[in-house]
Design an enzyme around this catalytic site. Structure first.
Site, mmCIF file in Angstrom:
data_model
loop_
_atom_site.group_PDB
_atom_site.id
_atom_site.type_symbol
_atom_site.label_atom_id
_atom_site.label_comp_id
_atom_site.label_asym_id
_atom_site.label_seq_id
_atom_site.Cartn_x
_atom_site.Cartn_y
_atom_site.Cartn_z
ATOM 1 N N HIS A 113 -8.239 11.466 -1.513
ATOM 2 C CA HIS A 113 -7.847 10.241 -2.196
ATOM 3 C C HIS A 113 -7.697 10.502 -3.771
ATOM 4 C CE1 HIS A 113 -7.533 6.244 -3.202
ATOM 5 N NE2 HIS A 113 -7.607 5.961 -1.999
ATOM 6 N N PHE B 111 1.095 -1.084 -0.162
ATOM 7 C CA PHE B 111 -0.084 -0.019 -0.223
ATOM 8 C C PHE B 111 0.841 1.278 0.102
ATOM 9 C CE2 PHE B 111 -4.605 0.760 1.285
ATOM 10 C CZ PHE B 111 -5.086 -0.328 0.294
ATOM 11 N N ARG C 233 -0.908 9.262 -0.514
ATOM 12 C CA ARG C 233 -1.977 9.872 -1.039
ATOM 13 C C ARG C 233 -1.717 11.353 -1.524
ATOM 14 N NH1 ARG C 233 -6.517 6.307 2.241
ATOM 15 N NH2 ARG C 233 -5.931 4.484 1.089
ATOM 16 N N GLU D 118 -7.077 1.673 -3.128
ATOM 17 C CA GLU D 118 -5.413 2.068 -3.322
ATOM 18 C C GLU D 118 -4.839 0.423 -3.907
ATOM 19 O OE1 GLU D 118 -3.729 4.882 -0.848
ATOM 20 O OE2 GLU D 118 -2.147 3.370 -0.512
ATOM 21 N N LEU E 206 -15.120 5.538 -4.345
ATOM 22 C CA LEU E 206 -13.780 5.143 -4.221
ATOM 23 C C LEU E 206 -13.217 3.985 -5.133
ATOM 24 C CD1 LEU E 206 -11.111 5.946 -2.302
ATOM 25 C CD2 LEU E 206 -11.694 3.795 -1.344
ATOM 26 N N GLN F 27 -7.740 14.320 4.061
ATOM 27 C CA GLN F 27 -7.147 13.600 2.990
ATOM 28 C C GLN F 27 -8.083 13.554 1.923
ATOM 29 O OE1 GLN F 27 -6.331 9.137 3.431
ATOM 30 N NE2 GLN F 27 -4.468 10.171 3.420
ATOM 31 N N ARG G 137 -2.817 10.411 6.380
ATOM 32 C CA ARG G 137 -2.788 9.061 6.752
ATOM 33 C C ARG G 137 -2.436 8.175 5.564
ATOM 34 N NH1 ARG G 137 -6.782 5.079 5.958
ATOM 35 N NH2 ARG G 137 -8.222 6.454 4.588
ATOM 36 N N HIS H 8 -11.698 12.469 1.177
ATOM 37 C CA HIS H 8 -11.843 11.003 1.787
ATOM 38 C C HIS H 8 -11.977 10.852 3.315
ATOM 39 C CE1 HIS H 8 -11.335 6.764 1.602
ATOM 40 N NE2 HIS H 8 -10.215 6.809 1.931
HETATM 41 C C1 LIG Z 1 -14.903 4.304 0.417
HETATM 42 C C2 LIG Z 1 -13.951 4.192 1.575
HETATM 43 C C3 LIG Z 1 -12.842 3.291 1.778
HETATM 44 C C4 LIG Z 1 -11.887 3.003 2.804
HETATM 45 N N1 LIG Z 1 -11.007 2.118 2.596
HETATM 46 C C5 LIG Z 1 -10.295 2.113 3.894
HETATM 47 C C6 LIG Z 1 -9.343 0.882 3.719
HETATM 48 O O1 LIG Z 1 -9.287 0.073 2.938
HETATM 49 N N2 LIG Z 1 -8.485 0.875 4.950
HETATM 50 C C7 LIG Z 1 -8.496 1.590 5.781
HETATM 51 O O2 LIG Z 1 -7.766 1.514 6.760
HETATM 52 N N3 LIG Z 1 -9.479 2.782 5.755
HETATM 53 C C8 LIG Z 1 -10.189 2.938 4.502
HETATM 54 N N4 LIG Z 1 -11.246 3.938 4.830
HETATM 55 C C9 LIG Z 1 -11.170 4.856 5.972
HETATM 56 C C10 LIG Z 1 -12.247 3.780 6.829
HETATM 57 O O3 LIG Z 1 -13.063 2.911 6.481
HETATM 58 C C11 LIG Z 1 -12.845 4.714 8.065
HETATM 59 O O4 LIG Z 1 -12.136 5.918 8.698
HETATM 60 C C12 LIG Z 1 -13.536 4.057 9.053
HETATM 61 O O5 LIG Z 1 -14.494 3.019 8.578
HETATM 62 C C13 LIG Z 1 -14.817 4.854 9.866
HETATM 63 O O6 LIG Z 1 -14.978 3.848 10.865
HETATM 64 P P1 LIG Z 1 -15.767 4.516 12.033
HETATM 65 O O7 LIG Z 1 -16.345 3.334 12.899
HETATM 66 O O8 LIG Z 1 -15.030 5.584 12.563
HETATM 67 O O9 LIG Z 1 -16.997 5.244 11.261
HETATM 68 P P2 LIG Z 1 -18.155 4.793 10.510
HETATM 69 O O10 LIG Z 1 -18.319 3.465 10.099
HETATM 70 O O11 LIG Z 1 -18.787 5.892 9.358
HETATM 71 O O12 LIG Z 1 -19.537 4.401 11.566
HETATM 72 C C14 LIG Z 1 -20.109 5.861 12.050
HETATM 73 C C15 LIG Z 1 -21.132 5.577 13.021
HETATM 74 O O13 LIG Z 1 -21.827 6.454 13.718
HETATM 75 C C16 LIG Z 1 -23.136 6.768 13.538
HETATM 76 N N5 LIG Z 1 -23.598 7.969 13.695
HETATM 77 C C17 LIG Z 1 -22.864 9.079 13.133
HETATM 78 N N6 LIG Z 1 -23.516 10.154 13.635
HETATM 79 C C18 LIG Z 1 -24.338 9.809 14.391
HETATM 80 C C19 LIG Z 1 -25.458 10.640 15.250
HETATM 81 N N7 LIG Z 1 -25.446 11.909 15.379
HETATM 82 N N8 LIG Z 1 -26.148 9.781 16.136
HETATM 83 C C20 LIG Z 1 -26.223 8.451 16.006
HETATM 84 N N9 LIG Z 1 -25.311 7.731 15.248
HETATM 85 C C21 LIG Z 1 -24.462 8.602 14.532
HETATM 86 C C22 LIG Z 1 -23.586 6.087 12.221
HETATM 87 O O14 LIG Z 1 -24.947 5.635 11.882
HETATM 88 C C23 LIG Z 1 -22.620 5.083 12.135
HETATM 89 O O15 LIG Z 1 -23.045 3.866 12.765
HETATM 90 C C24 LIG Z 1 -11.944 4.056 3.697
HETATM 91 C C25 LIG Z 1 -13.049 5.169 3.794
HETATM 92 C C26 LIG Z 1 -13.963 5.169 2.836
HETATM 93 C C27 LIG Z 1 -15.041 6.185 2.853
#
Ligand SMILES: Cc1cc2nc3c(=O)[nH]c(=O)nc-3n(C[C@H](O)[C@H](O)[C@H](O)COP(=O)(O)OP(=O)(O)OC[C@H]3O[C@@H](n4cnc5c(N)ncnc54)[C@H](O)[C@@H]3O)c2cc1C
Length: 615
Positions: free
Chosen positions: A235, A113, A281, A248, A245, A233, A381, A346
């Site tokens: 992407h 990566f 990135r 990568e 997306l 960031q 990142r 991203h």
């Molecule tokens: C398309 C894409 C591909 C990616 N690929 C990679 C990868 O391959 N490897 C890597 O390391 N990272 C990757 N990333 C980054 C990584 O996936 C994210 O940073 C990570 O999944 C975020 O996880 P999280 O649990 O913080 O938030 P999320 O999975 O977004 O979850 C947030 C949660 O909070 C809840 N929520 C939000 N606001 C409220 C509210 N007001 N009240 C109640 N609930 C709320 C939502 O319902 C959800 O359940 C990628 C990101 C994207 C966008």
């Protein structure tokens, strides 16, 4: 009122891991989430999870790559914790049944990566996040952890002491999307915010529509500082029409970027003579936009990403969903033709300031995942470093909130220890417009409370405040709708606070945000119903978008240097003598206060000396 020991807000990777960890410690834990767990945005993650698993690799090398990738703005204790704990946590996922891709000898596969000195990204095809989310959701069901899904959290119930460091978080207020009821949730031990990203501040983003930065903005208004918000960031490979997306992993497997002349520009124009497409990135995003700006882009907008030479068998084995994404959203079959790609918002490197145990400066308030800034990513990142962040820091926050004895944090939070106040030359008044005059605009901390007010009473007061806010919004008969305000802010952010930044554009953005704040004073909700009222929910989210957009722009204006993803036209160099420090923004009765705290470069066995970053 509902009551639990630990309340986790958000059911993505970080929230699920935090809840499982709190449960392991014997806590009565519940998740409150505006989306059902398996609809969380973690499911969209494609590429993989970085973990030093193999002979020839080590957590120390991973930590070095992370510190270098961050452009020396990550805090070493957090980066080292990430890299040390990731292998164990990744293998735990495997033991829970996560369907990792495997080599012929049965070992979990690892691929290269961007910015990594060893191929240490584990993955499950191009659906790593989907597999991760479902694996953890199964654990949640197995343990019988309570989930309140389709509950939108709008406010934190935090006591009202003058200094945020003296405050305590007692719970949350949430709106039941199905019924329209506003209820309180009291947390006996702690609240963990795991609300994910904030990409909806921009109009071209890989993030879901739910990613409106709610947790960051709520914590900010309750007194927890926002850290390093300017570091967004972009992407380099998103589909131009939608922002979807292209992982990568495509470049990791050998995908090549070409400009309009068919030149492999990463090498041809010397952007990254060693790693080419696999530079980090920020480097690749700038290279692509430079190609477009210098007239070598395609249709003045994008470049090509070609993976045809990898062969159908390998593509289908490792990257199948990319074929579908490109076909469905762009009408291009990448087995036959190169895909159009351009940079898009991203990931937020900044967020709610926490220490390496997930704790904020407010007692009982934690944050983990993308909404948090334990400071593992600094200015940039590395791909594959966010998913380990969810499992490592989600787990730590869960344990700590449930009362486990943790090692004392090396990172301080709040205005404790060494810090300096900052100033920024803003063209407009920052922060709230007319705070206190209008309940709709006031999203501040919980109702005022003296020492004699119990936690439950405090939560109840916060509920009453929120009910009033929502009633006011629904009673208004005319005004301006949130969609119009949102579009203005998103467009301005994409125009003015993008990959390339300059002072005049940043000031334009601040003016636009100010104007949007004034308009928000007259916001009204057209849909008056109480059930599934998305108009109302998006109006509440818009409040958060305003504070987040301002914080990103303000930080970008303040940081007079070029570091990581933050490029400034007027300052084309990293300025270590002045800027080895974090930008911090505190809510000071509605007026953002800027201050700085030093970055920690001293790790367990070494100090990470800043060097010129080359790939
Ligand atoms: C398309 C894409 C591909 C990616 N690929 C990679 C990868 O391959 N490897 C890597 O390391 N990272 C990757 N990333 C980054 C990584 O996936 C994210 O940073 C990570 O999944 C975020 O996880 P999280 O649990 O913080 O938030 P999320 O999975 O977004 O979850 C947030 C949660 O909070 C809840 N929520 C939000 N606001 C409220 C509210 N007001 N009240 C109640 N609930 C709320 C939502 O319902 C959800 O359940 C990628 C990101 C994207 C966008």
């Amino acid at each position: 009122m509902y009551e639990h020991d630990v309340i986790v807000v958000g059911a993505g990777g970080a929230g699920l891991r935090a809840a499982i960890a709190a449960h392991e410690e014997g806590a009565d834990v519940a998740i409150v989430s505006k989306l059902h767990p398996v609809r969380s945005h973690t499911g969209a993650a494609e590429g993989g999870i970085n973990a030093a698993l193999r002979e020839g690799d080590s957590w120390e090398d991973h930590a070095y790559d992370t510190m270098k990738g961050s452009d020396y703005l990550a805090d070493a204790p957090a980066a080292e914790t990430l890299c040390k704990d990731s292998p164990k946590e990744t293998i735990k996922l495997e033991h829970w049944g996560m369907a990792f891709s495997r080599d012929d000898d049965g070992r979990v596969s690892q691929r290269p990566f961007g910015g990594l000195s060893f191929p240490r990204t584990t993955y499950a095809g191009a659906e790593t996040g989907h597999q991760l989310l479902h694996t953890m959701y199964e654990q949640l069901v197995k343990r019988g952890i309570k989930v309140y899904d389709e509950w939108h959290v709008t406010r934190l119930a935090v006591s009202d002491e003058e200094k945020p460091e003296d405050r305590t978080c007692h719970g949350i207020v949430a709106y039941d999307v199905q019924t329209g009821q506003v209820e309180g949730f009291r947390a006996r031990n702690g609240v963990i915010l795991a609300t994910g990203g904030l990409g909806q501040v921009y109009d071209h983003t890989t993030n879901a529509v739910a990613n409106t930065g709610d947790g960051v903005a709520m914590a900010y208004r309750a007194g927890a500082p926002m850290e390093d918000m300017e570091f967004i960031q972009f992407h380099p490979t998103t589909l131009p029409s939608t922002g979807v997306l292209i992982t990568e992993g495509v470049r990791g497997e050998g995908g090549i970027l070409y400009n309009e002349n068919g030149e492999r520009f990463m090498f041809e124009y010397g952007y990254a003579n060693n790693l080419g497409e696999l530079a980090s990135r920020d480097v690749v995003s700038r290279a692509e936009l430079t190609e477009v700006n210098e007239g070598r882009g395609i249709e003045d907008e994008y470049v090509h990403l070609d993976m045809r030479h990898l062969g159908e068998e390998r593509i289908i084995d490792r990257l199948e969903n990319i074929v579908h994404l490109s076909e469905d959203f762009e009408g291009v079959n990448p087995l036959d033709a190169p895909m159009p790609v351009k940079p898009g918002q991203h990931y937020a490197m900044g967020g709610i300031e926490t220490d390496e145990n997930g704790e904020t400066c407010i007692s009982g308030l934690y944050a983990a995942g993308e909404c948090a800034c334990a400071s593992v990513h600094g200015g940039n990142r590395l791909g594959g470093n966010a998913l380990p962040e969810l499992i490592v820091f989600g787990k730590r926050a869960g344990h700590h909130a449930a009362g486990k004895d943790m090692e004392e944090a090396k990172i301080t939070t709040g205005k404790e220890g060494e810090y300096e106040l900052g100033e920024v030359d803003s063209p407009v008044e920052l922060g709230e417009a007319g705070i206190g005059e209008d309940a709709v605009a006031d999203g501040g901390t919980a109702a005022d409370a003296g020492a004699s007010v119990s936690g439950a009473d405090l939560v109840q007061r916060a509920v009453e405040d929120e009910r009033e806010t929502i009633d006011t919004l629904l009673e208004r008969e005319d005004g301006i709708q949130q969609a119009e305000i949102r579009e203005r802010v998103q467009k301005s952010m994409t125009r003015n606070v993008n990959v390339f930044r300059e002072e005049s554009a940043l000031k334009d953005a601040l003016r636009d945000i100010r104007e949007a704040r004034e308009l928000y004073q007259q916001v009204f909700v057209g849909d008056k119903s109480r059930t599934f009222n998305t108009d109302l929910l998006q109006t509440l989210e818009m409040r958060n978008i305003l504070d987040i957009a301002e914080a990103i722009t303000l930080g970008a204006l303040a940081r007079n240097e070029f570091r990581g993803a933050h490029w400034r036209k007027e300052y084309q160099e990293r300025r270590d003598e002045e800027w080895l420090k974090h930008t911090m923004l505190s809510w000071n009765d509605g007026r953002p206060e800027l201050w700085y705290k030093p970055v920690i470069l001293e790790g367990e066995n070494k100090t990470y000396e800043p060097k010129t970053r080359s790939y």
